[in-house]
Design a protein around this motif. Structure first.
Motif, PDB file in Angstrom:
ATOM      1  N   VAL A  59      43.456  37.014  42.594  1.00  0.00           N
ATOM      2  CA  VAL A  59      44.115  36.780  41.310  1.00  0.00           C
ATOM      3  C   VAL A  59      45.610  36.547  41.531  1.00  0.00           C
ATOM      4  CG1 VAL A  59      44.826  37.868  39.134  1.00  0.00           C
ATOM      5  CG2 VAL A  59      42.483  38.156  39.968  1.00  0.00           C
ATOM      6  N   VAL A  60      46.151  35.544  40.855  1.00  0.00           N
ATOM      7  CA  VAL A  60      47.608  35.356  40.822  1.00  0.00           C
ATOM      8  C   VAL A  60      48.117  35.870  39.475  1.00  0.00           C
ATOM      9  CG1 VAL A  60      49.485  33.665  40.811  1.00  0.00           C
ATOM     10  CG2 VAL A  60      47.600  33.435  42.437  1.00  0.00           C
ATOM     11  N   ALA A  61      47.595  35.304  38.409  1.00  0.00           N
ATOM     12  CA  ALA A  61      47.896  35.779  37.055  1.00  0.00           C
ATOM     13  C   ALA A  61      46.594  35.656  36.275  1.00  0.00           C
ATOM     14  CB  ALA A  61      49.006  34.960  36.415  1.00  0.00           C
ATOM     15  N   TRP A  62      45.874  36.767  36.193  1.00  0.00           N
ATOM     16  CA  TRP A  62      44.532  36.756  35.596  1.00  0.00           C
ATOM     17  C   TRP A  62      44.541  36.050  34.253  1.00  0.00           C
ATOM     18  CZ3 TRP A  62      42.143  38.123  31.145  1.00  0.00           C
ATOM     19  CH2 TRP A  62      40.757  38.208  31.178  1.00  0.00           C
ATOM     20  N   PRO A  63      43.585  35.194  33.930  1.00  0.00           N
ATOM     21  CA  PRO A  63      42.384  34.873  34.710  1.00  0.00           C
ATOM     22  C   PRO A  63      42.583  33.781  35.765  1.00  0.00           C
ATOM     23  CG  PRO A  63      42.283  33.806  32.566  1.00  0.00           C
ATOM     24  CD  PRO A  63      43.581  34.566  32.597  1.00  0.00           C
ATOM     25  N   HIS A 109      54.763  30.206  23.470  1.00  0.00           N
ATOM     26  CA  HIS A 109      54.608  31.350  22.572  1.00  0.00           C
ATOM     27  C   HIS A 109      54.495  30.934  21.103  1.00  0.00           C
ATOM     28  CE1 HIS A 109      58.892  30.500  22.132  1.00  0.00           C
ATOM     29  NE2 HIS A 109      58.850  31.170  21.002  1.00  0.00           N
ATOM     30  N   ALA A 110      55.123  29.800  20.761  1.00  0.00           N
ATOM     31  CA  ALA A 110      55.210  29.436  19.343  1.00  0.00           C
ATOM     32  C   ALA A 110      54.026  28.584  18.876  1.00  0.00           C
ATOM     33  CB  ALA A 110      56.520  28.698  19.086  1.00  0.00           C
ATOM     34  N   LYS A 111      53.135  28.209  19.815  1.00  0.00           N
ATOM     35  CA  LYS A 111      51.997  27.362  19.442  1.00  0.00           C
ATOM     36  C   LYS A 111      51.024  28.122  18.547  1.00  0.00           C
ATOM     37  CE  LYS A 111      50.102  25.044  22.784  1.00  0.00           C
ATOM     38  NZ  LYS A 111      49.658  24.488  24.071  1.00  0.00           N
TER      39      LYS A 111
ATOM     40  N   PHE B  61      47.078  37.070  26.609  1.00  0.00           N
ATOM     41  CA  PHE B  61      47.771  37.839  27.658  1.00  0.00           C
ATOM     42  C   PHE B  61      47.343  37.359  29.036  1.00  0.00           C
ATOM     43  CE2 PHE B  61      44.409  40.467  29.496  1.00  0.00           C
ATOM     44  CZ  PHE B  61      43.417  40.369  28.544  1.00  0.00           C
ATOM     45  N   THR B  62      48.154  37.726  30.024  1.00  0.00           N
ATOM     46  CA  THR B  62      47.797  37.500  31.426  1.00  0.00           C
ATOM     47  C   THR B  62      48.237  38.724  32.218  1.00  0.00           C
ATOM     48  OG1 THR B  62      48.175  36.100  33.376  1.00  0.00           O
ATOM     49  CG2 THR B  62      49.958  36.202  31.808  1.00  0.00           C
ATOM     50  N   CYS B  63      47.519  39.004  33.305  1.00  0.00           N
ATOM     51  CA  CYS B  63      47.866  40.136  34.160  1.00  0.00           C
ATOM     52  C   CYS B  63      48.402  39.545  35.464  1.00  0.00           C
ATOM     53  CB  CYS B  63      46.648  41.006  34.442  1.00  0.00           C
ATOM     54  SG  CYS B  63      45.883  41.617  32.943  1.00  0.00           S
ATOM     55  N   ILE B  64      49.697  39.719  35.705  1.00  0.00           N
ATOM     56  CA  ILE B  64      50.355  39.021  36.806  1.00  0.00           C
ATOM     57  C   ILE B  64      50.369  39.860  38.069  1.00  0.00           C
ATOM     58  CG2 ILE B  64      52.481  37.857  37.534  1.00  0.00           C
ATOM     59  CD1 ILE B  64      52.944  37.189  34.562  1.00  0.00           C
ATOM     60  N   ALA B  65      49.646  39.373  39.082  1.00  0.00           N
ATOM     61  CA  ALA B  65      49.506  40.110  40.342  1.00  0.00           C
ATOM     62  C   ALA B  65      50.590  39.705  41.337  1.00  0.00           C
ATOM     63  CB  ALA B  65      48.117  39.860  40.933  1.00  0.00           C
ATOM     64  N   ILE B  66      50.981  38.441  41.296  1.00  0.00           N
ATOM     65  CA  ILE B  66      52.016  37.950  42.200  1.00  0.00           C
ATOM     66  C   ILE B  66      53.267  37.733  41.348  1.00  0.00           C
ATOM     67  CG2 ILE B  66      52.573  36.205  43.963  1.00  0.00           C
ATOM     68  CD1 ILE B  66      49.885  37.524  44.552  1.00  0.00           C
ATOM     69  N   VAL B  86      51.372  37.170  24.462  1.00  0.00           N
ATOM     70  CA  VAL B  86      51.900  36.567  23.245  1.00  0.00           C
ATOM     71  C   VAL B  86      51.495  37.508  22.118  1.00  0.00           C
ATOM     72  CG1 VAL B  86      51.787  34.591  21.677  1.00  0.00           C
ATOM     73  CG2 VAL B  86      51.675  34.227  24.155  1.00  0.00           C
ATOM     74  N   ARG B  94      55.012  34.142  16.510  1.00  0.00           N
ATOM     75  CA  ARG B  94      54.562  34.661  17.800  1.00  0.00           C
ATOM     76  C   ARG B  94      55.720  34.769  18.781  1.00  0.00           C
ATOM     77  NH1 ARG B  94      48.766  31.870  19.187  1.00  0.00           N
ATOM     78  NH2 ARG B  94      47.558  32.978  17.635  1.00  0.00           N
ATOM     79  N   VAL B  96      56.803  36.042  23.018  1.00  0.00           N
ATOM     80  CA  VAL B  96      56.350  36.441  24.344  1.00  0.00           C
ATOM     81  C   VAL B  96      56.954  37.803  24.651  1.00  0.00           C
ATOM     82  CG1 VAL B  96      56.525  35.934  26.809  1.00  0.00           C
ATOM     83  CG2 VAL B  96      56.099  34.104  25.205  1.00  0.00           C
ATOM     84  N   PRO B 107      41.765  43.793  33.377  1.00  0.00           N
ATOM     85  CA  PRO B 107      41.971  42.902  32.217  1.00  0.00           C
ATOM     86  C   PRO B 107      40.820  42.967  31.221  1.00  0.00           C
ATOM     87  CG  PRO B 107      41.767  41.653  34.283  1.00  0.00           C
ATOM     88  CD  PRO B 107      41.834  43.080  34.655  1.00  0.00           C
TER      89      PRO B 107
END
Lengths: 248, 138
Positions: A59-63, A109-111, B61-66, B86, B94, B96, B107
């Protein structure tokens, strides 16, 4: 995963790609390496098993996993743009820019909706109107696959496939080199590489090669290939462009 | 407050004061967080500052590992990913933000729609501090 496998298969045939190997090649190399080192041999039988294994595809930034993300590369590209009247002074076989469009959109973010890029849709509408062409007239395209999901979203936004159905088209092989609508024949940003400032014209160079029949091993087998397009993006979709080229 | 320009610098200064501020178009009422100086709906240029209540729900959302060096310094890594998301505010816009109080390594346990409350993360030294916008589950 299907986008990644397809793009690697294309890049394998592109000597200028940063990663000109298929996922299967990478998988076999890793199995070979484990054998040589006397390590436990991974049990991957095919590409998708390899891509599902977090040891191979973390994983870099899930998913999003490693093989969903393009690299940031070094590279250069150039395009010579001249008036129609003098084009023949430079080449006997010029291409024509028949449509070009640019759109702006809101920040990520604004979409209101995260499943499309309004900027791509607007750019496409502009380029189609200018050229008098429809999405189905575009025979091949390079799109801005900074991440694998972006390729799926763009092929929907450009009108090649219905919203929500891009992934099926990829799964069915329609976007492969030998499919009805080849996408990112160069390997795309994912495998050809993403030298940010050179990426946009780099995409046009690939369309140039394909339309002139100069793409070598990765030449698409479409008969009477005349129209190709390149879609590019900046600022997480805040700005998108579509350029349509035609060989007359 | 009246004199502050409607830009990211002002927005971040307000975050330092634990205020989540946006700009509202006085002509058409459109709201922007972070603030915009020009309305993208009606192109009006008369804006006013509005403070958000700081409540919302998770939209993505995202879970950032790197992560970047800044986050690695905070102790996040492949085994301890941080969460960025978001957030849809009660006011309808909305933003961030960092999402705190959830497990970035799982996640599948984080749910879209989770009600959230604003939190201000102050980082750095007194004269060189920066405040990050965050939200945590209510």
């Amino acid at each position: 995963m299907n986008v990644t496998i397809k793009s690697h298969n294309n890049a394998r045939l592109n000597p200028k790609a940063q990663f000109n190997v298929s996922i299967r090649d990478i998988m076999n190399q890793r199995i070979e390496r484990a054998k040589n080192k006397g390590e436990p041999i991974p049990a991957w039988r095919e590409e998708k098993e390899f891509l599902r294994d977090p040891r191979a595809n973390p994983v870099v930034a899930w998913p999003m996993h490693l093989y969903d993300c393009c690299p940031i590369s070094d590279g250069a590209s150039c395009v010579l743009l001249v008036a129609d009247e003098i084009a023949k002074d430079f080449t006997d076989n010029p291409l024509h820019v028949v449509g070009i469009g640019q759109g702006s959109g809101k920040g990520l973010h604004a979409k209101e909706d995260l499943t499309y890029f309004e900027a791509t849709r607007y750019a496409a509408q502009e380029a189609y109107e200018l050229s008098g062409l429809k999405p189905e007239d575009v025979q091949i395209a390079e799109v801005h696959d900074c991440f694998s999901i972006a390729e799926i979203i763009h092929i929907e936004d450009l009108g090649f496939f219905k919203p929500g159905e891009g992934y099926k088209a990829v799964e069915e092989g329609l976007t492969r080199l030998d499919g009805s609508k080849p996408i990112n024949t160069s390997g795309g940003l994912k495998c050809k590489g993403h030298p940010v400032g050179a990426t946009g014209t780099g995409q046009l160079v690939e369309i140039w090669k394909q339309l002139r029949g100069e793409a070598g091993e990765r030449q698409v087998p479409i008969k009477d290939l005349r129209i190709g397009a390149a879609q590019s993006l900046g600022g997480t979709g805040g700005t998108c462009t579509l350029t349509i080229l035609e060989r007359r | 407050m009246e004199g502050k320009p409607f830009n990211d610098i002002s927005y971040e200064q307000f975050l330092g004061e634990e205020k989540l501020m946006g700009s509202r178009c006085q002509k058409c009422g459109a709201l922007f967080v972070p603030p915009r100086a020009i309305c993208i709906k009606c192109y009006g240029t008369e804006m006013e500052w509005v403070e958000m209540k700081g409540k919302g729900k998770l939209a993505a959302f995202t879970c950032i590992a790197i992560g970047p060096p800044l986050m690695i310094k905070e102790g996040y890594d492949r085994k301890h990913p941080y969460v960025s998301g978001v957030v849809e505010l009660e006011e309808g816009v909305r933003v961030v933000a960092r999402i705190e109080g959830v497990d970035g390594s799982k996640p599948e346990t984080i749910e879209i729609g989770t009600p959230l409350q604003v939190e201000f993360l102050h980082r750095g030294e007194v004269n060189n501090s920066k405040t990050f916008l965050a939200f945590k589950p209510l």
